[in-house]
Design a protein around this motif. Structure first.
Motif, short mmCIF file in Angstrom:
data_model
loop_
_atom_site.label_atom_id
_atom_site.label_comp_id
_atom_site.label_asym_id
_atom_site.label_seq_id
_atom_site.Cartn_x
_atom_site.Cartn_y
_atom_site.Cartn_z
N ALA A 94 42.59 29.52 57.75
CA ALA A 94 41.42 29.48 58.56
C ALA A 94 40.81 28.00 58.56
N PHE A 95 41.20 26.99 59.61
CA PHE A 95 40.53 25.72 59.42
C PHE A 95 39.27 25.42 59.41
N HIS A 102 40.27 36.14 61.95
CA HIS A 102 41.81 36.00 62.24
C HIS A 102 42.77 36.64 60.79
N SER A 103 42.30 35.71 59.71
CA SER A 103 42.71 35.87 58.62
C SER A 103 42.52 37.21 57.89
N ALA A 161 38.71 43.83 49.07
CA ALA A 161 39.96 43.07 48.99
C ALA A 161 40.47 42.39 49.81
N VAL A 162 40.17 42.69 51.04
CA VAL A 162 40.64 41.94 52.24
C VAL A 162 40.03 40.69 52.36
N ARG A 167 39.82 34.72 52.01
CA ARG A 167 39.25 33.39 51.25
C ARG A 167 40.26 32.52 50.25
N ALA A 168 40.97 33.63 49.47
CA ALA A 168 42.00 33.03 48.69
C ALA A 168 43.09 32.25 49.37
N ALA A 169 43.38 32.89 50.51
CA ALA A 169 44.22 32.02 51.65
C ALA A 169 43.78 30.78 51.78
N ARG A 170 42.84 30.61 52.38
CA ARG A 170 42.28 29.27 52.70
C ARG A 170 41.93 28.26 51.42
#
Length: 220
Positions: A94-95, A102-103, A161-162, A167-170
């Motif tokens: 997520a830029f 979406h994430s 959790a989701v 946030r961790a993906a970012r």
């Protein structure tokens, strides 16, 4: 009966054909050459992998990216032909803050065990059916149209959790210095993409090359 003149012309034709084939082979060898800095780059700081003794492959992507959608068929075909020592996972990027839904959508579907079945459908909806899926309601309505219980999905989508995974993906994308998608990272250090390698086909070739290199280097 072939005359001397005909024989000379035939010999000349064969010689020319030989040169053409030789040149074509040479050109093919040159175009297939894979070089660091041109077809892939190496991260200055290698990141830890989750699975030891495996080839780890991460695709950083965004559902709304047309290039990700375009690359999906080639990438999926590559993943399907991999042996058991290749571990593949996707990480949504997520830029911008308004891309975070979406994430969350990605991780909600994954948590419900529907990620593999639904990811391509999400991309098709966005890029072919012109669904924006930018808000919680838009997303929930579309998911419900696919036969998934709306309330169950929303509870998962909103779960701690989701949201934490999104946030961790970012943060992970920042750690890997991802500035565009789709981007492939292998073994926490080798980075390639259609924009780096030049074409989708060359990217797949580079991935095959790096896969063998990682095995040769004993999964380092």
């Amino acid at each position: 009966m072939m005359t001397i003149s005909q024989s000379k012309r035939a010999l000349l034709s064969i010689t020319i054909l030989g040169f053409i084939l030789c040149f074509s082979s040479l050109s093919g060898a040159q175009t297939s050459k894979i070089e660091e800095g041109f077809d892939y780059r190496i991260l200055p700081i290698a990141q830890p992998v989750e699975s030891k003794g495996k080839v780890e492959v991460i695709e950083f992507f965004w559902y709304g990216c047309p290039h990700c959608y375009d690359f999906e068929p080639e990438l999926s075909a590559w993943v399907k032909r991999q042996p058991k020592d290749v571990v593949f996972r996707r990480v949504p990027v997520a830029f911008r803050d308004d891309f975070m839904p979406h994430s969350q959508l990605f991780y909600a579907l994954e948590a419900m065990g529907k990620g593999d079945a639904m990811n391509e459908k999400v991309m098709y909806a966005m890029h072919k059916d012109n669904k924006r899926l930018m808000t919680e309601n838009e997303i929930a309505d579309w998911v419900a149209s696919q036969g998934i219980d709306r309330n169950t999905f929303l509870a998962t989508y909103r779960s701690f959790a989701v949201v934490s995974k999104a946030r961790a993906a970012r943060q992970l994308a920042d750690t890997y210095r991802i500035d565009g998608v789709p981007t492939i990272v292998m073994q926490g250090r080798y980075v390639t993409s259609p924009s780096i390698a030049g074409t989708k086909a060359k990217t797949i070739t580079v991935m095959d090359y790096l896969e063998q290199k990682i095995r040769k280097d004993k999964f380092k």
